[in-house]
Each structure stands twice: as structure tokens, then as C-alpha cells.
Write a protein that holds these residues in place. Structure first.
Motif, mmCIF file in Angstrom:
data_model
loop_
_atom_site.group_PDB
_atom_site.id
_atom_site.type_symbol
_atom_site.label_atom_id
_atom_site.label_comp_id
_atom_site.label_asym_id
_atom_site.label_seq_id
_atom_site.Cartn_x
_atom_site.Cartn_y
_atom_site.Cartn_z
ATOM 1 N N GLU A 25 0.832 -1.209 0.000
ATOM 2 C CA GLU A 25 0.000 0.000 0.000
ATOM 3 C C GLU A 25 0.867 1.259 0.000
ATOM 4 O OE1 GLU A 25 -3.334 0.264 -0.406
ATOM 5 O OE2 GLU A 25 -3.251 -1.902 -0.737
ATOM 6 N N MET A 26 1.956 1.232 0.741
ATOM 7 C CA MET A 26 2.873 2.373 0.760
ATOM 8 C C MET A 26 3.466 2.584 -0.640
ATOM 9 S SD MET A 26 6.430 3.240 2.865
ATOM 10 C CE MET A 26 6.049 2.249 4.238
ATOM 11 N N GLU A 27 3.817 1.490 -1.302
ATOM 12 C CA GLU A 27 4.371 1.610 -2.650
ATOM 13 C C GLU A 27 3.366 2.230 -3.619
ATOM 14 O OE1 GLU A 27 6.051 -2.065 -4.060
ATOM 15 O OE2 GLU A 27 7.960 -1.599 -3.089
ATOM 16 N N LYS A 28 2.082 1.890 -3.450
ATOM 17 C CA LYS A 28 1.040 2.479 -4.304
ATOM 18 C C LYS A 28 0.972 3.997 -4.136
ATOM 19 C CE LYS A 28 -1.973 -1.545 -4.464
ATOM 20 N NZ LYS A 28 -3.247 -2.120 -3.997
ATOM 21 N N GLU A 29 1.406 4.480 -2.972
ATOM 22 C CA GLU A 29 1.427 5.920 -2.697
ATOM 23 C C GLU A 29 2.725 6.575 -3.171
ATOM 24 O OE1 GLU A 29 0.609 6.403 1.479
ATOM 25 O OE2 GLU A 29 -1.235 5.244 1.342
ATOM 26 N N GLY A 30 3.588 5.796 -3.837
ATOM 27 C CA GLY A 30 4.821 6.348 -4.386
ATOM 28 C C GLY A 30 5.984 6.390 -3.409
ATOM 29 N N ILE A 31 5.894 5.608 -2.326
ATOM 30 C CA ILE A 31 6.973 5.555 -1.335
ATOM 31 C C ILE A 31 7.568 4.154 -1.352
ATOM 32 C CG2 ILE A 31 7.577 5.784 1.115
ATOM 33 C CD1 ILE A 31 6.614 8.416 -0.217
ATOM 34 N N CYS A 46 12.879 5.346 3.944
ATOM 35 C CA CYS A 46 11.765 5.517 3.009
ATOM 36 C C CYS A 46 12.050 6.724 2.123
ATOM 37 C CB CYS A 46 10.445 5.710 3.756
ATOM 38 S SG CYS A 46 9.873 4.198 4.542
ATOM 39 N N LYS A 100 10.767 8.907 -1.719
ATOM 40 C CA LYS A 100 9.797 9.089 -2.799
ATOM 41 C C LYS A 100 10.339 8.361 -4.020
ATOM 42 C CE LYS A 100 8.185 13.545 -1.165
ATOM 43 N NZ LYS A 100 8.010 14.970 -1.459
ATOM 44 N N VAL A 124 5.160 11.681 7.768
ATOM 45 C CA VAL A 124 4.284 11.251 6.683
ATOM 46 C C VAL A 124 3.393 10.074 7.094
ATOM 47 C CG1 VAL A 124 4.226 10.401 4.296
ATOM 48 C CG2 VAL A 124 5.916 12.114 4.968
ATOM 49 N N TYR A 125 3.909 9.189 7.936
ATOM 50 C CA TYR A 125 3.166 8.011 8.384
ATOM 51 C C TYR A 125 3.191 7.936 9.916
ATOM 52 C CZ TYR A 125 3.300 6.472 3.537
ATOM 53 O OH TYR A 125 3.138 6.394 2.173
#
Length: 145
Positions: free
Chosen positions: A47-53, A111, A113, A125-126
Motif C-alpha cells: 500500500e505504501m508503494e502504491k502511494e509512491g513511497i 523511506c 519518494k 508522513v506516516y
């Protein structure tokens, strides 16, 4: 601290000519352990990867102690060794089918971008991940997930 446990059935393709797990496969197992720990904390790395991270490895260390062989069940134990709001170091132990310590290791991550590779603050950010990491480190020693 929270310790995540993941069992792996050693496959023939993971072994070398000597019938023991090829050293590079432990790095893959460490990734499986990290993923398991993150899931135990209630999060999903995809899910984090889907947000570009993304969270690249910036340092990795492994010390081999005993062999793990084809047909055995390996156990990967993973925990958060260090965390400062930006970087996280995961600790690992792999046990062989006899329950002997086969590997100790750590991997350090930051982490970033995906498009720029610029670091982000997990704390900012999280904040939910940040709190979960801090709490996982504070849990009574030996608590396994």
C-alpha cells in the motif's frame, strides 16, 4: 520488543551443490521476515508503494552460523533493532530445522519518494507507522507475534 516469526519450508531450488541453503537466499528470507513484521504491526508495504513511497536497503549484514538444509523448516525471527523516525534497522535470526541459530543479521532502510529518491520522514508522513514502530520496540522482551 515485538518479534515476528515466519516459518519457511526450505525448497530444493534454494540449496547449493552441498545441499545447504545458498547464502543469497537468506536475504530473500530477511525480506519475508520484514514483510511479516510489518503485517503483524497492521500495515501493508504494498500500500505504501502504491502511494509512491519505497523503502530501499541502505545497509545489510549477515553472519552465517549453521547450515540450513533442504527439507527442513527454517524459522525467521524479525524485530525492530533501531528506529529514529527516518531510518529503521531490522534485526533477524534464522533457526534451522534443529532449532539451532543459523544466521544473525540486520538490514537498514530509509523511506524515499519513488520518483525522486528523496528521503521522507516516517514520523511526519506516516505517524501511525511511527507510533507502531516505537511501541513494538517497547513491548516486553521476547514477545512474539
Amino acid at each position: 520488543m515485538l518479534i515476528s516469526t515466519k516459518e519457511i519450508e526450505v525448497r530444493y531450488a534454494e540449496t547449493d551443490q552441498m545441499g545447504v541453503v545458498y547464502h543469497a537466499n537468506y536475504l530473500i528470507w530477511m525480506e519475508l521476515g520484514r514483510t511479516s513484521l510489518i503485517q503483524d504491526l497492521g500495515f501493508n508495504y504494498a500500500e505504501m508503494e502504491k502511494e509512491g513511497i519505497i523503502s530501499p536497503v541502505i545497509d545489510i549484514q549477515a553472519s552465517y552460523k549453521q547450515p540450513v538444509r533442504y527439507g527442513q523448516q527454517a524459522v525467521i525471527k524479525t524485530w525492530i533493532e533501531e528506529y529514529d523516525g527516518l531510518r529503521v534497522t531490522y534485526g533477524y535470526e534464522v533457526l534451522n530445522g534443529s532449532g539451532e541459530l543459523a544466521l544473525t543479521g540486520t538490514s537498514r532502510h530509509v523511506c524515499v519518494k519513488k520518483e525522486s529518491f528523496r528521503p521522507i520522514s516516517i514520523k511526519r508522513v506516516y505517524p501511525d507507522w511511527h507510533e507502531a514502530y516505537l511501541n513494538a520496540m517497547k513491548q516486553p522482551a521476547g514477545q512474539e507475534g
